[in-house]
Motif scaffolding. Structure first.
Motif, mmCIF file in Angstrom:
data_model
loop_
_atom_site.group_PDB
_atom_site.id
_atom_site.type_symbol
_atom_site.label_atom_id
_atom_site.label_comp_id
_atom_site.label_asym_id
_atom_site.label_seq_id
_atom_site.Cartn_x
_atom_site.Cartn_y
_atom_site.Cartn_z
ATOM 1 N N ARG A 83 0.867 -1.179 0.000
ATOM 2 C CA ARG A 83 0.000 0.000 0.000
ATOM 3 C C ARG A 83 0.901 1.225 0.000
ATOM 4 N NH1 ARG A 83 0.529 1.818 5.207
ATOM 5 N NH2 ARG A 83 1.187 0.265 6.752
ATOM 6 N N LEU A 84 0.303 2.398 -0.110
ATOM 7 C CA LEU A 84 1.052 3.624 0.125
ATOM 8 C C LEU A 84 1.175 3.851 1.628
ATOM 9 C CD1 LEU A 84 -0.517 6.092 -2.484
ATOM 10 C CD2 LEU A 84 1.687 4.940 -2.629
ATOM 11 N N PRO A 85 2.247 4.477 2.075
ATOM 12 C CA PRO A 85 2.345 4.781 3.506
ATOM 13 C C PRO A 85 1.366 5.876 3.895
ATOM 14 C CG PRO A 85 4.163 5.799 2.319
ATOM 15 C CD PRO A 85 3.432 4.946 1.319
ATOM 16 N N THR A 86 0.901 5.828 5.143
ATOM 17 C CA THR A 86 0.165 6.973 5.661
ATOM 18 C C THR A 86 1.140 8.128 5.819
ATOM 19 O OG1 THR A 86 0.567 6.451 7.990
ATOM 20 C CG2 THR A 86 -1.370 5.439 6.934
ATOM 21 N N GLU A 87 0.606 9.322 5.945
ATOM 22 C CA GLU A 87 1.484 10.484 6.105
ATOM 23 C C GLU A 87 2.320 10.370 7.383
ATOM 24 O OE1 GLU A 87 1.326 15.354 5.848
ATOM 25 O OE2 GLU A 87 -0.485 14.283 6.450
ATOM 26 N N ALA A 88 1.714 9.863 8.450
ATOM 27 C CA ALA A 88 2.452 9.709 9.708
ATOM 28 C C ALA A 88 3.562 8.670 9.573
ATOM 29 C CB ALA A 88 1.494 9.333 10.830
ATOM 30 N N GLU A 89 3.265 7.553 8.906
ATOM 31 C CA GLU A 89 4.295 6.534 8.677
ATOM 32 C C GLU A 89 5.429 7.105 7.847
ATOM 33 O OE1 GLU A 89 1.666 2.400 8.692
ATOM 34 O OE2 GLU A 89 1.924 3.525 6.830
ATOM 35 N N TRP A 90 5.065 7.889 6.831
ATOM 36 C CA TRP A 90 6.097 8.472 5.978
ATOM 37 C C TRP A 90 7.022 9.362 6.813
ATOM 38 C CZ3 TRP A 90 8.675 12.669 4.563
ATOM 39 C CH2 TRP A 90 9.424 12.622 3.389
#
Length: 350
Positions: free
Chosen positions: A222-229
């Protein structure tokens, strides 16, 4: 003489006009336009309680004559049944999809199990192209305009505490080689070396790419969440508090407007950050999963952003931008999910 003429006229009506229907015609029903004697409702047509149309009308009548059929599986009207009365059985759990009682809870599409986190690199191969996912041990951090972030924007405020679970993130941005192996094409503006990051792909394009990659690998990318990024860009638990991802000297870790010669560069040609991740500052911007939303000061656990919005978040800066936009906390939001740009690519999460 007058009586004889009247009788002659009356005879003419019976002999000639009555057979032609020119005398005293039978009235018709105003709804179905049939003769009243042939109207099945005796001209008292009911209105269907389901669709609001008139039963038996000549025009725009209720197609079910007031008796709309129901699906025997979900007990909904067949016209409203998602499966039009033909409910499939889930191949995973054996339950009927959409049934009123004891249905498959996933509509026949059970999510793939989350990969077990063991703190080690994981390598995957898709159509002969291998790539590495880096482990990011979960933790708590301050997200946004922390003290080392020089010249932050209002979008980065207020700072707030975020707690994340374990996850994996791509060692590099998705390369043109991997994209072409999965999708069969290369939409990038800057070609010539297939180890360059793919760009010119929309957020929606990325979702299609990820779906096909998951089919090929059996994984759940998946794409990372903004927080994960941001947590990964900061170095996770190993963070040393740098302004950019891996250094406070941007030239060490990023291709940006000041050194890129207005083009992308092969991945892994600058130094990695504290987690061994490359190019989280610069080279190409990276789509995140979240819709863009303003920050608030409340603590959050595994946030996923607003439920909707006009713009998806993208992060990291790129070859076309100044150093300030390559900071780990910098965030941007003016690209729609369907937009394609030669400075914008993606990084995978798992």
């Amino acid at each position: 003489m007058k009586a004889k003429s009247f009788l002659t006229l009356l005879s003419f009506c019976f002999l000639f006009l009555m057979p032609l229907g020119l005398c005293a015609q039978e009235p018709v029903c105003g709804k179905c336009l049939k003769k009243k004697s042939n109207c099945p409702y005796r001209c008292n047509h009911p209105t269907c309680k389901t669709c609001g149309k008139v039963c038996g009308a000549k025009n725009n009548a209720c197609p079910y004559d007031g008796k709309h059929p129901k699906c025997s599986v979900c007990d909904k009207l067949k016209e409203n049944c998602a499966y039009k009365g033909n409910h499939p059985t889930c191949s995973t759990c054996g339950r009927v999809c959409g049934a009123k009682n004891n249905p498959c809870p996933y509509g026949g599409k059970h999510p793939k199990p989350k990969v077990a986190f063991d703190g080690r690199d994981k390598t995957y191969t898709a159509n002969g192209v291998s790539f590495t996912m880096k482990p990011v041990a979960g933790g708590t951090f301050t997200m946004g305009a922390t003290s080392e972030q020089q010249y932050p924007t209002s979008y980065e405020k207020p700072t707030h505490t975020v707690t994340l679970s374990d996850y994996y993130i791509g060692e590099t941005e998705v390369t043109q080689e991997l994209w072409a192996a999965v999708m069969g094409d290369n939409p990038s503006e800057f070609k010539g070396n297939r180890q360059r990051p793919v760009e010119n792909v929309s957020w929606k394009n990325c979702q299609n790419f990820i779906r096909k990659l998951n089919e090929l690998t059996g994984a759940n990318f998946r794409l990372p969440t903004e927080a994960e990024w941001e947590f990964a860009a900061r170095g996770g638990r190993n963070s040393r508090g740098y302004n950019y991802s891996g250094s406070s000297n941007i030239g060490d870790v990023a291709w940006y407007g000041g050194n890129s010669s207005h083009t992308t560069h092969p991945v892994k040609t600058k130094s990695p950050n504290e987690l061994g991740i490359y190019d989280m500052s610069g080279n190409v911007w990276e789509w995140c999963q979240d819709w863009f939303g303003n920050y608030n000061s409340s603590s959050q656990t595994n946030p996923t952003g607003p439920g909707t919005g006009p713009f998806r978040v993208y992060r990291g800066g790129g070859w076309n931008i100044s150093a300030g936009s390559c900071r780990s906390a910098s965030r941007h939001n003016d690209y729609t999910p369907g937009g394609r740009y030669d400075c914008l690519g993606l990084r995978l999460a798992l």
